[in-house]
Design an enzyme around this catalytic site. Sequence first.
Site: not given
Ligand code: PLP
Lengths: 150, 150, 414, 414
Positions: D130, D208, D211, D372
Amino acid sequence: MFEDLRDLYNATIIERGRRPRHMRRLEDFDATAKGDNPMCGDRVQVWVKYAGDGTIAATGFDARGCEISKAAADLMVEAVAGHSATSTRRLFAAFRTLAQTGECAECAEELKPMLPLAAVHEYPSRVKCATLPWHALIAALEGEGATTSE
Amino acid sequence: MFEDLRDLYNATIIERGRRPRHMRRLEDFDATAKGDNPMCGDRVQVWVKYAGDGTIAATGFDARGCEISKAAADLMVEAVAGHSATSTRRLFAAFRTLAQTGECAECAEELKPMLPLAAVHEYPSRVKCATLPWHALIAALEGEGATTSE
Amino acid sequence: MNAPSFDARLDIAAIRAQFPILEQKIRGKDLVFLDSAASAQKPRAVIDAMVGAMETQYANIHRGLHWMSERTTEAYEATRDAAARLLNAGDRHEIVFVRNSTEGINLVAHSYGRGIMKPGQAVVISAMEHHSNIVPWQMLRDAHGTELRVAPINDAGELDMAAYEALFADGKVGLVAITHMSNVLGSYTPAERIIQIAHAHGAKVLLDGSQAVVHRRVDVRALDADFYVFTGHKLYGPTGIGVLYGKRELLEAMPPWMGGGDMISSVTYERSTWARVPHKFEAGTPAIIEGIGLNAAIEWVEGIGYPAIAAHEAALTDHALSRLSAIEGLTVIGRAQDRGGVVSFTLDRAHAHDIATLLDRAGIAVRAGHHCAEPLMHRLGLESTARASFGIYTTPGEIDVLADTLIKVREFFQ
Amino acid sequence: MNAPSFDARLDIAAIRAQFPILEQKIRGKDLVFLDSAASAQKPRAVIDAMVGAMETQYANIHRGLHWMSERTTEAYEATRDAAARLLNAGDRHEIVFVRNSTEGINLVAHSYGRGIMKPGQAVVISAMEHHSNIVPWQMLRDAHGTELRVAPINDAGELDMAAYEALFADGKVGLVAITHMSNVLGSYTPAERIIQIAHAHGAKVLLDGSQAVVHRRVDVRALDADFYVFTGHKLYGPTGIGVLYGKRELLEAMPPWMGGGDMISSVTYERSTWARVPHKFEAGTPAIIEGIGLNAAIEWVEGIGYPAIAAHEAALTDHALSRLSAIEGLTVIGRAQDRGGVVSFTLDRAHAHDIATLLDRAGIAVRAGHHCAEPLMHRLGLESTARASFGIYTTPGEIDVLADTLIKVREFFQ
Ligand SMILES: Cc1ncc(COP(=O)(O)O)c(C=O)c1O
Ligand SMILES: Cc1ncc(COP(=O)(O)O)c(C=O)c1O
């Protein structure tokens, strides 16, 4: 109106808090440490002088804080006199239990003078006032310069 | 089941979206700019060739995106031909109003071919698909290399 | 004792009825909540807005093409308009959402400080800053080689304007970061003059409006402020959301601080490009529900209106000053001319913590300690103070309860 | 079509009844919410916890000596215990509260990256990250002189483990930052092996878990993860709150990132000292109400239990894969063996945005775009995909509605 608060602010605490007997910097010391309670700004510094056998010969302190923290520091000085680092740690553990629960099961003789602090357990955010000088003392014994009680 | 969506996905949009007539890079151009819609990943690049009097002689584009953004780009190319920078900006303002409200009051002749995009105003998050190529065109005219429609 | 003149425009009973928490009893006593400067209570309108968002239209925002996401994006972005209106910003793109004032100041310290300021330049703060407006500038100094200068205050707790102006003499000051109202002394700072002087010397100004915006109408354009921060939870809004206002040309010139989703225009491994302001500074999923709650808070405050709020709080403060000053052994700390609804005090023979513990037993919530302003305490020659602070829902009767109880506290420690 | 075997332990109707939003109609149609990977809906328990905090016990925390502040501090700090339990952390001090995953990753990139890593060292990410786990490392590279390496994936959407291991050959890798589950492909990554290999080469690992933690039990001690981040809003909790887990000795060695209230031990103008971990990393008033809501979310998830959640979602995913694959012209993107409840797809002749718009008219919420993850799209040779993602409340019937409607979408664009 505050009569139930005499539990906490009893004669011993008021007396020791206002006119601590051991609130002084030791000129000749082997270890010292500061303790901060960052949440409220209480601060204490403790100085320790060891005897030849490594037990505590003398302790002095300087404190900025409430009656409870000063009284706790003052009573602590008397409690730990003559103790080794190990037995001081044991006393602290027992004192912490006293401060957190009000209980002092099989209460060591040295801790009995601390019993006037037992009621602090009913005031959770004040427990750290009572334990802060102990944190500083332990930090001094362990050769750390500073500690916090958060 | 989707019959009311023929408003938006009408014959013109589908045809222009699938087989755009002007989707090509100009080999000989005076200005170019990219446009990104960071929220969804649509991207467009526009190339412009000026005539001697500074009006737009030719426009080409490359687009990555949905039917709506491609159709909008394709129709835009025809609408702006022969226009100066100033009148192109005026057309964009009118087109934006069309995309946002569905209205084209005192509609300029050049904008009438855009009317098939009017229904986009009922789909607020799609309005940017339709305006992105225009943002890129204006950026090219102003000598900026890139823009976003956020 | 002066007879306070409370503003007839405010129906305090009706206002209090909108705060469910004010019906709570503490140890059997009515709650007397005099800790609003730490964080204010939340009116029903704010709670309902948050619940409504979660129950009827929730989804992640900005990137969704579906109904829930569109509705939630609209509601969240409406808060940007509300914040711009509240501060009278010229442009909604000048409103950056942050977690709280602290993050807003850190954002400026990182992005403007490390990104635009040069080592050797100086940052001016005042002697009455909250730690949140001290530590980020210390960290900037230590990481980036800027200097940290402190504008002194006088004994009344007001900024010493002559000394402030003298700090600019060598032309090194690049940024001034100063509170708009002290959370300890209640003093307002003369923001317009602060900014005029700074601008005359080519420096930008960040105002910490954490306290000020709660009590008084703020107009960033009239002030010509370059940056302004406030925090939602003190303005009757949710925790987790705050606002950084920045002039558009400054925000555009500043590099981003945090990277991630939502703040980019395009990403490849070699190079990413940034979204437009304010999104460039808003990485990741924002505090959506809290943003929606903040909108309700702003509308609620606007509904009451700053003139009525300011008048009510001024009357409360006058009343508190006169009642507290009359207590033997009590010293009010800070005597600024221009002040908001915050009163700090000390009491002979009773440490602030002990005062707070006794007051708490009577159902009265005050703050005690250094109030995250240790250097100010040092300047005042104090370890700590007790602090009573007022909100829209505070009544003169609550101040009387405080004063009467303090008399008993004093007797207790006699 | 396979007959899905749904877990009898889960009473989905009873679960759905706990989500007020699921009763909403969209343009007169039942809401079919298949966008949980972007952000999950909130159960009544979470909403009630937040409302309860605001209505019965709210005050600022950590520094208050009064009843409201003590109660709120307790409730907020209980979330630290809950998060430690959820991740099986050994020590509650290893839980740092942040706004979201993005902030957690940025914190590590700033504090560990700039504070501990040396220029010339490398950070390894994967080809399916992401943006939130790409951009902070790019910014670190550009500011600090580290290198950015990308571990490739195979065509099924799984990490190429041989290529991953080869990245360590020159001994320069200091940190690996990799997703535990892809938000686009649904693939889990083999976290244990990733970590073993990294540790064998002296590198630390951040996972990370944005998910993964929603779908599967995570045990940071069994994994021996150095850092782990997740975000509350995807775990049925509030926005504005997330968690960074870090091993205590790492957190202790790391310099603070943001400065301000609550993160200090003492402050003078010359020098400040920091509070213990985790407070060192928590500057300013935290997201108190959101923290309390997160506790309710964690307890709610634990109440259902990961075995039941994982079984339900696996069955949903199998059902979705089999129904969607049967649609002519539809291509499922990603065929990892080990996968969670996220299914991306493309459809001939229809762009993902157009699919999403049509589905929305039928009351079905899916996401469309690059999710993203632009570099991943590039690797896949795609511009965008449509993505359906599942939560505990998703039913097989909803997947049937999706599949039936997609057939009509295809006809529409024929
Ligand atoms: C794999 C992953 N990493 C990071 C994020 C970022 O999460 P957040 O926007 O809550 O910081 C997301 C979701 O948007 C995600 O799916
Ligand atoms: C003057 C001032 N500045 C900054 C802050 C920090 O606000 P927050 O903790 O919401 O970031 C506060 C309140 O604590 C304050 O009173």
